[in-house]
Motif scaffolding. Structure first.
Motif, short mmCIF file in Angstrom:
data_model
loop_
_atom_site.label_atom_id
_atom_site.label_comp_id
_atom_site.label_asym_id
_atom_site.label_seq_id
_atom_site.Cartn_x
_atom_site.Cartn_y
_atom_site.Cartn_z
N LEU A 47 3.77 12.12 -8.07
CA LEU A 47 5.00 11.01 -7.81
C LEU A 47 4.81 10.36 -6.51
O LEU A 47 4.33 11.07 -5.59
CB LEU A 47 6.50 11.46 -8.23
N PHE A 48 5.02 9.26 -6.30
CA PHE A 48 4.92 8.60 -5.10
C PHE A 48 6.18 8.51 -4.36
O PHE A 48 7.23 8.46 -5.16
CB PHE A 48 4.38 7.01 -5.25
N ASN A 49 6.35 8.53 -3.18
CA ASN A 49 7.42 8.57 -2.30
C ASN A 49 7.94 7.06 -2.14
O ASN A 49 7.22 6.51 -1.00
CB ASN A 49 7.47 9.36 -1.00
N PHE A 50 8.95 6.27 -2.93
CA PHE A 50 9.02 5.05 -2.58
C PHE A 50 9.75 4.84 -1.15
O PHE A 50 9.76 3.71 -0.81
CB PHE A 50 9.74 4.56 -3.60
N GLN A 51 10.45 5.71 -0.85
CA GLN A 51 11.23 5.58 0.40
C GLN A 51 10.31 5.55 1.72
O GLN A 51 10.62 5.05 2.56
CB GLN A 51 12.17 7.01 0.76
N GLN A 52 9.07 5.89 1.49
CA GLN A 52 8.02 5.82 2.63
C GLN A 52 7.04 4.60 2.37
O GLN A 52 5.98 4.74 2.95
CB GLN A 52 7.27 7.12 2.79
N THR A 53 7.43 3.72 1.61
CA THR A 53 6.45 2.64 1.16
C THR A 53 6.11 1.71 2.05
O THR A 53 7.37 1.25 2.67
CB THR A 53 6.91 1.76 -0.11
N ARG A 54 4.98 1.70 2.65
CA ARG A 54 4.64 0.75 3.61
C ARG A 54 3.90 -0.57 2.91
O ARG A 54 3.63 -0.72 2.02
CB ARG A 54 3.48 1.31 4.83
N ALA A 94 -0.51 -2.14 8.99
CA ALA A 94 1.05 -1.97 8.80
C ALA A 94 1.90 -3.09 9.36
O ALA A 94 2.04 -3.14 10.46
CB ALA A 94 1.33 -0.48 8.91
N VAL A 95 2.78 -3.26 8.54
CA VAL A 95 4.21 -4.16 9.19
C VAL A 95 5.16 -3.40 9.38
O VAL A 95 6.04 -3.48 10.39
CB VAL A 95 4.08 -5.43 8.14
N GLY A 96 5.50 -2.51 8.41
CA GLY A 96 6.71 -1.66 8.58
C GLY A 96 7.07 -0.69 7.27
O GLY A 96 6.19 -0.66 6.51
N VAL A 97 7.89 -0.10 7.39
CA VAL A 97 8.26 0.86 6.38
C VAL A 97 9.74 0.73 5.59
O VAL A 97 10.51 0.31 6.43
CB VAL A 97 8.43 2.33 7.03
N SER A 134 10.46 -1.37 12.05
CA SER A 134 8.96 -1.54 12.56
C SER A 134 9.07 -0.99 13.69
O SER A 134 9.99 -0.96 14.57
CB SER A 134 8.65 -2.91 12.50
N THR A 135 7.93 -0.60 14.39
CA THR A 135 7.75 -0.09 16.02
C THR A 135 7.50 -1.36 16.92
O THR A 135 7.63 -1.06 17.92
CB THR A 135 6.69 0.91 15.94
N ASN A 169 0.82 -1.19 0.01
CA ASN A 169 -0.14 0.14 -0.03
C ASN A 169 0.90 1.24 -0.17
O ASN A 169 1.36 1.61 1.07
CB ASN A 169 -0.87 -0.02 1.16
N ARG A 170 1.03 1.98 -1.00
CA ARG A 170 2.05 2.92 -1.30
C ARG A 170 1.26 4.26 -0.82
O ARG A 170 0.08 4.45 -0.85
CB ARG A 170 2.41 3.06 -2.74
N LEU A 171 2.18 4.80 0.01
CA LEU A 171 1.64 6.23 0.77
C LEU A 171 1.69 7.06 -0.33
O LEU A 171 2.54 7.26 -0.84
CB LEU A 171 2.65 6.60 1.94
#
Length: 376
Positions: A49-56, A71-74, A194-195, A38-40
């Motif tokens: 454009l999408f920020n791939f660095q923040q892809t969850r 969400a599992v992680g970033v 991940s948190t 699920n791309r943010l």
């Protein structure tokens, strides 16, 4: 102005990846492991454009109908230099499972597809296909734990009980496995954070690792992990990796010495070998047969033919390009060689043979204690 800066930054991030590889990674995640991305949508109003660095990425495990994904992680930027540390969470770029790094191994990669640049080399054994000298270069692999929640989704593509040991009792053929233990090449690591304090489900996770929020990644090795690594080092160690490609089918072989046992007044030496087949092209193919040649230092040469591998005849496609398995071989000599071919079938019924790169079976000194397994 700001939009242009965002555009440049995002394309810089994307340009670090081969576009075909990124598309395949996303496909593998969806088809192989059931993970849904699920791309943010952090969109710039000008460039969208999408920020791939923040892809969850999200887990859809056992999800009741209508339940919102969690969400599992970033994702983090992959490392092109240096190595990943103990406790690094990752997604496997080929098989799609979640895992965590325990410790690295520095192997010698003998790649028959590249021009040799190193001074260290290995000569093909007598009688094997080809006759060229292959140079080795240092390559990093990692000992990892696989999240048990993902094992059912990868079992048709990669064995999750592939790391085996000889049992310490008198039965020379008895083996045992540690489920969810794997070896992963550096380029197959897609790091994420991940948190969660226990982000990976595996019975050894809390025995081997502890949560340490002051560290990055926030997981530290317990004394039990270090002791286990030291005690089992001879049977875990990854030293040589062999690779060769035939007609877009790449075969990678990693041999492991397992130890020696006495049987009927003779010494029997055991090895396991891990093989990965990967379809680097677009054509759908299927593995039909295997043909092995096994040479022993005692002078014997054995030929083994059979259907498929480990009871399977895997299909290698663009969506599911890889298959990985482990098997075993024993010799009544402390060293030998193996090589061979896989018979591959195309969709039109035609066949071709894929070469298995020759590799050595070398024994270590046997004056060590037996594998420790689960003992701590």
């Amino acid at each position: 102005m700001a939009a242009c800066a965002i555009r440049r930054g995002l394309w810089s991030t994307i340009s670090k990846y081969n576009k075909k590889r990124v598309h395949r990674i996303l496909s593998v995640i969806e088809y192989n492991s059931g993970l849904e991305l699920n791309r943010l949508r952090l969109q710039c109003s000008s460039c969208c454009l999408f920020n791939f660095q923040q892809t969850r990425f999200m887990s859809s495990r056992n999800r009741p109908e209508g339940k919102v994904l969690e969400a599992v992680g970033v994702f983090e930027a992959p490392k092109h230099h240096g190595k990943y540390e103990t406790g690094q969470l990752f997604l496997h770029s080929v098989f799609g499972y979640r895992g965590i790094v325990l410790f690295p191994w520095h192997a010698r990669l003998y790649d028959r597809d590249v021009t040799p640049v190193s001074s260290e080399s290995k000569q093909d054994p007598p009688g094997s296909h080809g006759s060229k000298e292959v140079k080795g270069k240092t390559h990093t692999y990692y000992q990892v734990l696989i999240d048990t929640r993902d094992c059912p989704h990868i079992s048709q593509r990669s064995q999750t009980e592939a790391v085996t040991f000889l049992a310490s009792h008198d039965d020379s053929r008895a083996l045992y496995a540690i489920p969810g233990l794997d070896y992963v090449s550096h380029e197959d690591i897609l790091p994420y954070n991940s948190t969660e304090q226990v982000p990976i489900q595996h019975e050894l996770f809390e025995r081997f690792l502890m949560y340490n929020p002051s560290k990055n990644p926030p997981f530290s090795a317990r004394d039990t992990l270090q002791a286990w690594q030291e005690k089992n080092h001879p049977w875990l160690e990854l030293s040589d990796v062999h690779r060769e490609t035939t007609e877009n089918i790449r075969v990678t072989v990693i041999p492991f010495y397992m130890g020696m046992r006495e049987a009927q007044n003779s010494h029997v030496y055991w090895w396991r070998y891990c093989i990965r087949l990967e379809n680097m092209g677009d054509e759908v193919v299927q593995l039909r047969e295997r043909h092995w040649r096994i040479f022993s230092l005692s002078g014997t040469l054995e030929t083994v033919r059979g259907r498929g591998v480990v009871g399977r005849e895997p299909v290698l496609s663009k969506e599911q390009p890889a298959f990985q398995y482990s098997s075993h071989v024993s010799l009544q000599a402390p060293s030998g060689h193996m090589w061979g071919t896989f018979r591959i079938e195309r969709t039109d019924g035609s066949h071709f043979d894929v070469r298995i790169p020759p590799f050595s079976l070398e024994s270590n000194k046997d004056d060590k204690a037996p594998p420790a397994g689960y003992s701590f």
